[in-house]
Design an enzyme around this catalytic site. Structure first.
Site, mmCIF file in Angstrom:
data_model
loop_
_atom_site.group_PDB
_atom_site.id
_atom_site.type_symbol
_atom_site.label_atom_id
_atom_site.label_comp_id
_atom_site.label_asym_id
_atom_site.label_seq_id
_atom_site.Cartn_x
_atom_site.Cartn_y
_atom_site.Cartn_z
ATOM 1 N N HIS A 261 -1.927 3.129 -12.037
ATOM 2 C CA HIS A 261 -0.970 4.240 -12.043
ATOM 3 C C HIS A 261 -1.729 5.451 -11.523
ATOM 4 O O HIS A 261 -2.759 5.827 -12.091
ATOM 5 C CB HIS A 261 -0.503 4.548 -13.472
ATOM 6 C CG HIS A 261 0.277 3.454 -14.132
ATOM 7 N ND1 HIS A 261 1.645 3.494 -14.277
ATOM 8 C CD2 HIS A 261 -0.121 2.289 -14.696
ATOM 9 C CE1 HIS A 261 2.053 2.401 -14.915
ATOM 10 N NE2 HIS A 261 1.005 1.659 -15.183
ATOM 11 N N HIS B 51 -2.182 -3.245 -11.540
ATOM 12 C CA HIS B 51 -1.724 -2.057 -10.829
ATOM 13 C C HIS B 51 -2.412 -0.836 -11.405
ATOM 14 O O HIS B 51 -2.634 -0.745 -12.610
ATOM 15 C CB HIS B 51 -0.202 -1.899 -10.929
ATOM 16 C CG HIS B 51 0.353 -2.080 -12.307
ATOM 17 N ND1 HIS B 51 0.523 -3.329 -12.870
ATOM 18 C CD2 HIS B 51 0.766 -1.189 -13.237
ATOM 19 C CE1 HIS B 51 1.019 -3.184 -14.084
ATOM 20 N NE2 HIS B 51 1.168 -1.894 -14.341
HETATM 21 P P1 AMP Z 1 2.660 -1.229 -16.984
HETATM 22 O O1 AMP Z 1 3.244 -0.836 -18.298
HETATM 23 O O2 AMP Z 1 1.287 -0.679 -16.771
HETATM 24 O O3 AMP Z 1 2.728 -2.735 -16.735
HETATM 25 O O4 AMP Z 1 3.539 -0.497 -15.895
HETATM 26 C C1 AMP Z 1 4.565 -1.074 -15.167
HETATM 27 C C2 AMP Z 1 5.200 0.045 -14.395
HETATM 28 O O5 AMP Z 1 6.043 -0.514 -13.398
HETATM 29 C C3 AMP Z 1 6.086 0.978 -15.243
HETATM 30 O O6 AMP Z 1 5.577 2.315 -15.155
HETATM 31 C C4 AMP Z 1 7.479 0.843 -14.608
HETATM 32 O O7 AMP Z 1 8.186 2.052 -14.584
HETATM 33 C C5 AMP Z 1 7.136 0.347 -13.217
HETATM 34 N N1 AMP Z 1 8.167 -0.432 -12.537
HETATM 35 C C6 AMP Z 1 8.877 -1.465 -13.031
HETATM 36 N N2 AMP Z 1 9.696 -1.964 -12.097
HETATM 37 C C7 AMP Z 1 9.516 -1.216 -10.986
HETATM 38 C C8 AMP Z 1 10.075 -1.244 -9.664
HETATM 39 N N3 AMP Z 1 11.001 -2.136 -9.303
HETATM 40 N N4 AMP Z 1 9.661 -0.312 -8.775
HETATM 41 C C9 AMP Z 1 8.732 0.607 -9.129
HETATM 42 N N5 AMP Z 1 8.145 0.654 -10.337
HETATM 43 C C10 AMP Z 1 8.532 -0.242 -11.254
#
Ligand code: AMP
Ligand code: ZN
Length: 113
Positions: free
Chosen positions: A102, A100
């Site tokens: 950001h 993903h």
């Molecule tokens: P990472 O640390 O790069 O794997 O980021 C994962 C991101 O997913 C974090 O910024 C979380 O806040 C976000 N996240 C987790 N669950 C959800 C969800 N159900 N909907 C939207 N964002 C999410």
């Protein structure tokens, strides 16, 4: 293509809700549940790819990067600018093993260093 126990795969099939901001054939963008800036959107491919590094996914990975301007435009931050981050692995803090981007902005961001 999609993985049963992956949170983002569940979002793609609608099993878990999200606040969608953009979608096309290959990617989905939705608001991060825990935003670190006024605008914080996650952009994911609609197939399960753990992370970067596999040439066979070059089209999908390219699609992710190409989508950011269209998404920023929709969010009215194309002119003001934005930052793209992708976390890979433990030290970077990747918690979801479905690649993903950001997309962060909507206000001045702290410099990286
Ligand atoms: P990472 O640390 O790069 O794997 O980021 C994962 C991101 O997913 C974090 O910024 C979380 O806040 C976000 N996240 C987790 N669950 C959800 C969800 N159900 N909907 C939207 N964002 C999410
Ligand atoms: Zn997945």
């Amino acid at each position: 293509m999609l993985i049963k126990d992956c949170l983002f795969c569940k979002i793609i099939i609608g099993e878990i809700p999200c606040c969608k901001v953009y979608e096309n054939e290959k990617i989905l963008a939705f608001k991060d549940i825990n935003p670190v800036a006024k605008v914080h959107v996650l952009i994911i491919p609609k197939i399960h790819i753990e992370n970067t590094g596999q040439r066979k996914y070059i089209d999908t990975l390219g699609e992710l990067l190409l989508s950011t301007d269209a998404i920023a435009k929709k969010l009215n931050i194309l002119e003001s600018g934005y930052r793209i981050i992708t976390n890979k692995g433990k030290d970077a803090g990747q918690i979801i093993d479905h690649i993903h981007l950001h997309l962060i902005g909507g206000e001045p961001l702290n410099p990286l260093n």
